[in-house]
Write a protein that holds these residues in place. Structure first.
Motif, mmCIF file in Angstrom:
data_model
loop_
_atom_site.group_PDB
_atom_site.id
_atom_site.type_symbol
_atom_site.label_atom_id
_atom_site.label_comp_id
_atom_site.label_asym_id
_atom_site.label_seq_id
_atom_site.Cartn_x
_atom_site.Cartn_y
_atom_site.Cartn_z
ATOM 1 N N TRP A 14 0.840 -1.204 0.000
ATOM 2 C CA TRP A 14 0.000 0.000 0.000
ATOM 3 C C TRP A 14 0.874 1.253 0.000
ATOM 4 C CZ3 TRP A 14 -4.551 0.734 -1.687
ATOM 5 C CH2 TRP A 14 -5.512 -0.273 -1.613
ATOM 6 N N HIS A 15 1.935 1.214 0.773
ATOM 7 C CA HIS A 15 2.880 2.332 0.805
ATOM 8 C C HIS A 15 3.484 2.552 -0.583
ATOM 9 C CE1 HIS A 15 7.032 3.892 1.405
ATOM 10 N NE2 HIS A 15 6.367 4.770 2.109
ATOM 11 N N GLU A 16 3.819 1.462 -1.246
ATOM 12 C CA GLU A 16 4.366 1.566 -2.599
ATOM 13 C C GLU A 16 3.354 2.177 -3.559
ATOM 14 O OE1 GLU A 16 6.027 -1.308 -6.180
ATOM 15 O OE2 GLU A 16 5.541 -2.194 -4.247
ATOM 16 N N LEU A 17 2.103 1.736 -3.467
ATOM 17 C CA LEU A 17 1.083 2.233 -4.396
ATOM 18 C C LEU A 17 0.715 3.692 -4.143
ATOM 19 C CD1 LEU A 17 -1.291 -0.871 -4.488
ATOM 20 C CD2 LEU A 17 0.345 -0.141 -6.239
ATOM 21 N N VAL A 18 0.656 4.071 -2.882
ATOM 22 C CA VAL A 18 0.201 5.425 -2.538
ATOM 23 C C VAL A 18 1.340 6.445 -2.575
ATOM 24 C CG1 VAL A 18 -0.785 6.802 -0.648
ATOM 25 C CG2 VAL A 18 -1.742 4.573 -1.188
ATOM 26 N N PHE A 19 2.549 6.040 -2.200
ATOM 27 C CA PHE A 19 3.651 6.992 -2.074
ATOM 28 C C PHE A 19 4.738 6.799 -3.126
ATOM 29 C CE2 PHE A 19 7.650 8.407 -0.003
ATOM 30 C CZ PHE A 19 7.328 9.751 0.140
ATOM 31 N N TRP A 66 4.816 4.899 -5.978
ATOM 32 C CA TRP A 66 4.401 4.907 -7.374
ATOM 33 C C TRP A 66 4.274 6.333 -7.926
ATOM 34 C CZ3 TRP A 66 -0.520 5.863 -9.837
ATOM 35 C CH2 TRP A 66 -0.518 5.528 -11.188
#
Length: 168
Positions: free
Chosen positions: A69-74, A76
């Protein structure tokens, strides 16, 4: 930074471009419902998990889902911003690169710590994950070098007071 800096930027550009695609399409399957992805993408991820024995993606522990989720929200959006910054030669690239790198190193420390500490990861699986730590460190160093070569703020600058113009 010269030719070496251009080489580093080219390496980071390729990494950011790959992450801009892989992040939502492959890693997103860990946190989002499988039903929203086409069959060929879910098959690709399934074959990767089987081939490399990626037990984290198979088991989906809560900390990994949080990191995705951190990767997708921040991360990416930062990848996309960094691609634009490299192509357009934006001055803020060093800052976003530093943010991306520090965040990636932190995430990879948690993942690699789990893999090495649990003893479940094969040598081959570790060799898939370790380069991401290197990319994170490279991004941090690139961010630090670009910010250290510029003058920051008003430290060391003298301002001259301009005389007032006389109104006629």
């Amino acid at each position: 930074m010269g030719a070496f800096g251009k080489l580093i930027d080219a390496i980071l550009f390729v990494c950011f471009a790959l992450m801009a695609v892989i992040g939502p399409l492959i890693d997103g399957q860990t946190a989002l419902p499988k039903s929203i992805f086409p069959a060929f993408l879910t098959d690709l991820k399934t074959s990767y998990v089987a081939e490399f024995g990626d037990y984290l993606l198979m088991e989906k522990p809560h900390f990994l889902v949080g990191l995705v989720w951190h990767e997708l929200v921040f991360l990416w959006p930062l990848s996309i911003a960094n691609i634009y910054a490299i192509l357009a030669g934006k001055s803020w690239f060093g800052t976003t690169c530093l943010l991306y790198g520090a965040s990636l190193v932190t995430s990879m420390a948690a993942i690699l710590g789990e893999m090495i500490g649990s003893g479940k990861a094969s040598e081959r699986l570790l060799m898939m994950y370790v380069p991401f730590m290197g990319i994170g460190i490279l991004a941090v160093l690139r961010g630090l070098v670009s910010s250290s070569t510029k003058s920051t703020g008003s430290v060391g600058k003298r301002y001259t007071i301009m005389p007032r113009r006389k109104l006629a």
